[in-house]
Design a protein around this motif. Structure first.
Motif, PDB file in Angstrom:
ATOM      1  N   HIS A 114     -64.379  64.732 -66.674  1.00 32.92           N
ATOM      2  CA  HIS A 114     -65.749  64.879 -66.188  1.00 32.92           C
ATOM      3  C   HIS A 114     -66.783  64.513 -67.245  1.00 32.92           C
ATOM      4  N   LYS A 115     -66.376  64.365 -68.521  1.00 29.34           N
ATOM      5  CA  LYS A 115     -67.351  64.241 -69.605  1.00 29.34           C
ATOM      6  C   LYS A 115     -68.241  63.011 -69.481  1.00 29.34           C
ATOM      7  N   SER A 232     -70.782  69.391 -74.561  1.00 32.64           N
ATOM      8  CA  SER A 232     -70.598  70.639 -73.813  1.00 32.64           C
ATOM      9  C   SER A 232     -71.623  71.650 -74.307  1.00 32.64           C
ATOM     10  N   GLY A 267     -64.372  75.706 -71.693  1.00 28.96           N
ATOM     11  CA  GLY A 267     -64.272  75.384 -73.114  1.00 28.96           C
ATOM     12  C   GLY A 267     -65.610  75.766 -73.726  1.00 28.96           C
ATOM     13  N   GLY A 268     -66.604  74.897 -73.507  1.00 29.33           N
ATOM     14  CA  GLY A 268     -67.979  75.240 -73.857  1.00 29.33           C
ATOM     15  C   GLY A 268     -68.769  75.569 -72.597  1.00 29.33           C
ATOM     16  N   GLY A 269     -68.146  75.350 -71.442  1.00 26.47           N
ATOM     17  CA  GLY A 269     -68.739  75.783 -70.181  1.00 26.47           C
ATOM     18  C   GLY A 269     -69.384  74.704 -69.335  1.00 26.47           C
ATOM     19  N   SER A 270     -69.243  73.411 -69.711  1.00 25.38           N
ATOM     20  CA  SER A 270     -70.025  72.410 -68.969  1.00 25.38           C
ATOM     21  C   SER A 270     -69.475  72.110 -67.581  1.00 25.38           C
ATOM     22  N   ASN A 271     -68.149  71.969 -67.454  1.00 25.58           N
ATOM     23  CA  ASN A 271     -67.638  71.672 -66.100  1.00 25.58           C
ATOM     24  C   ASN A 271     -67.749  72.896 -65.216  1.00 25.58           C
ATOM     25  N   GLU A 387     -56.318  71.266 -70.207  1.00 24.34           N
ATOM     26  CA  GLU A 387     -57.527  72.073 -70.016  1.00 24.34           C
ATOM     27  C   GLU A 387     -57.691  72.409 -68.529  1.00 24.34           C
ATOM     28  N   THR A 416     -60.552  68.936 -63.872  1.00 24.90           N
ATOM     29  CA  THR A 416     -61.474  68.173 -64.708  1.00 24.90           C
ATOM     30  C   THR A 416     -60.923  66.861 -65.236  1.00 24.90           C
TER      31      THR A 416
HETATM   32  C1  LIG Z   1     -63.637  68.970 -72.500  1.00 25.12           C
HETATM   33  C2  LIG Z   1     -62.825  69.291 -71.345  1.00 25.12           C
HETATM   34  C3  LIG Z   1     -62.861  70.568 -70.759  1.00 25.12           C
HETATM   35  C4  LIG Z   1     -63.672  71.707 -71.296  1.00 25.12           C
HETATM   36  O1  LIG Z   1     -65.010  71.472 -71.529  1.00 25.12           O
HETATM   37  P1  LIG Z   1     -66.159  72.220 -70.749  1.00 25.12           P
HETATM   38  O2  LIG Z   1     -67.405  71.807 -71.409  1.00 25.12           O
HETATM   39  O3  LIG Z   1     -65.900  73.686 -70.855  1.00 25.12           O
HETATM   40  O4  LIG Z   1     -66.088  71.752 -69.345  1.00 25.12           O
HETATM   41  C5  LIG Z   1     -62.096  70.781 -69.646  1.00 25.12           C
HETATM   42  N1  LIG Z   1     -61.299  69.827 -69.130  1.00 25.12           N
HETATM   43  C6  LIG Z   1     -61.232  68.595 -69.665  1.00 25.12           C
HETATM   44  C7  LIG Z   1     -60.325  67.603 -69.056  1.00 25.12           C
HETATM   45  C8  LIG Z   1     -61.993  68.295 -70.783  1.00 25.12           C
HETATM   46  O5  LIG Z   1     -61.927  67.083 -71.314  1.00 25.12           O
END
Ligand SMILES: *Cc1c(COP(=O)(O)O)cnc(C)c1O
Length: 454
Positions: A114-115, A232, A267-271, A387, A416
């Protein structure tokens, strides 16, 4: 009732035209970023030494509910979006559960996660400001890959500081980044003052996201025409990722589906923030109710064992202070295989929501996560990222609870990304050599000693 297809695709015309800023609807706003020296709320002017001007505006805006998606970003989104919302019929069948399981799949682009949704936005704003390039850190490599793609699209220079353990474990990720034209440096490095300091204090360290951030910020603030971008944690990143939740909501609404449970890895919470934002908005406004669950690794349990306090976002203490659930900026988690979930802190927005009891969080161990990943891969045909598999694990757990109670709950989770670059991790799992790590209370206490005091 309309029959629900395996994949709910949206038309291009149904993609959201604006990102949704959940903060506008939050009754308790996330605490402001503080200047690490004066301890006063940081001003736009100070922040714009580090970040692009438009992104600073998005970062500090707690009141505007929608931000239009610029046409250039929208056009790029159209290359790989809308992403499908998949009904996991095959997984339901295999689990023999009455639950209805859906996942929003964000792995359908070359960066594999998703990044890219935020990378392309951040690169666009840097380009628009006339900058030469950007610097960043990457843990597992997904963010660095996404940013390299985005920078090459807008012809921007891209310098990536990659956590050393990943740099060594994931040479292929590194090569994807270099193929897109980025320069990749293992962190901590001797290239920066902060890197040299960290190496002196911890020789042989395999690095952490916190160290890599400090290096990237140092280079961005000391090089003419450069800014720092982050993949993130920040409000602006959550904002861009709401494209995930908005599409999910449109797809569900098309078939009159009302989810009971929404799950995402943190992770950092973005997704997680991006997926849940439109649903959380309804919850806060009293229009609907959902159970929202974040999933974090037991080896890096920021929410479930962290402290809600102002902390440094990076090991070198060069970034502003953020109030969040944190394990302490000096916490270096065990080198587990979910590099993207190894950050010591958490989005300030999600921290506030969790603090207010609006969402739940569970922590899980990596071996059970890989068991869930394998179960999923065998029937759903997608090899998930480690993840993402944290969310799969809890989605399966919830579906199995439904099997016991006979409840037909609707579960939606965020898938994700894909795990093709994580085959060393899968190898460990297949060879039954994977270990679980749980930091001791003493370790966690020790890392909290460095919390800023005031
Ligand atoms: C970076 C990543 C995450 C965690 O990052 P968030 O900012 O918490 O979303 C989750 N899944 C994948 C595949 C990632 O690359």
């Amino acid at each position: 009732m309309k029959e629900i297809p395996y994949k709910i695709y949206l038309e291009e015309s149904e993609m959201p035209k604006a990102w949704y800023n959940l903060r506008a609807d939050m009754k308790n706003k996330p605490a402001p970023l503080l200047d690490s020296k004066t301890l006063k709320p940081i001003t736009a002017e100070e922040l714009s030494k580090v970040f692009c001007d438009e992104l600073v505006k998005q970062e500090l805006d707690d009141t505007t509910p929608y931000f239009d998606i610029p046409q250039e970003i929208y056009d790029f989104y159209k290359m790989y979006r809308p992403s499908p919302l998949v009904r996991a019929y095959c997984l339901e069948e295999r689990l023999q559960t009455p639950a209805k399981i859906y996942y929003k799949f964000e792995g359908n682009n070359t960066s594999g996660s998703h990044k890219l949704n935020s990378a392309i936005a951040q690169a666009y704003y840097a380009k628009k400001q006339g900058l030469k390039g950007v610097t960043t850190e990457t843990g597992a490599g997904q963010w660095g890959t996404a940013l390299s793609m985005a920078c090459s699209y807008f012809e921007l220079d891209c310098k990536v500081y990659m956590v050393k353990v990943s740099y060594e474990q994931k040479p292929f990720r590194r090569e994807v980044m270099r193929t897109y034209g980025a320069s990749v440096t293992p962190s901590p490095s001797m290239e920066t003052a902060v890197g040299r300091k960290i190496l002196e204090a911890h020789p042989g360290t395999t690095g952490s996201l916190g160290c890599a951030i400090s290096e990237a910020v140092e280079v961005a603030t000391q090089t003419e025409g450069y800014r720092y971008v982050l993949g993130s944690v920040l409000n602006q990143v959550l904002l861009h990722q709401t494209v995930i939740g908005l599409e999910t909501k449109t797809a569900l609404d098309k078939y009159d589906i009302k989810p009971d449970i929404i799950i995402g890895c943190a992770g950092g919470g973005s997704n997680l923030g991006g997926l849940i934002s439109p649903f959380m908005g309804e919850k806060i406004r009293g229009e609907a109710d959902y159970r929202i669950i974040g999933v974090e690794p037991a080896s890096c349990p920021s929410f479930t064992r962290g402290t809600y306090a102002y902390d440094y976002c990076d090991t070198g203490m060069v970034c502003p202070l953020q109030k969040m659930y944190t394990l302490g900026s000096g916490f270096i988690p065990a080198s587990t295989h979910s590099g993207g979930l190894r950050y010591h802190g958490m989005s300030s927005t999600l921290s506030q929501l969790y603090h207010d009891g609006l969402m739940d969080v569970v922590s899980v161990h990596q071996t059970e996560v890989f068991e869930a990943a394998q179960k999923f891969a065998k029937v759903e045909g997608i090899l998930p990222a480690p993840e993402s598999s944290h969310a799969i694990k809890v989605a399966i757990d919830e579906a199995m609870k439904c099997k016991e109670t006979g409840e037909e709950k609707t579960i939606v989770f965020g898938l994700t990304g894909t795990g093709y670059f994580d085959m060393m991790a899968y190898e460990k799992f297949n060879d039954k050599k994977m270990q679980d790590y749980t930091p001791s209370d003493e370790e966690l206490q020790a890392a909290l000693k460095n919390l800023p005091k005031f």
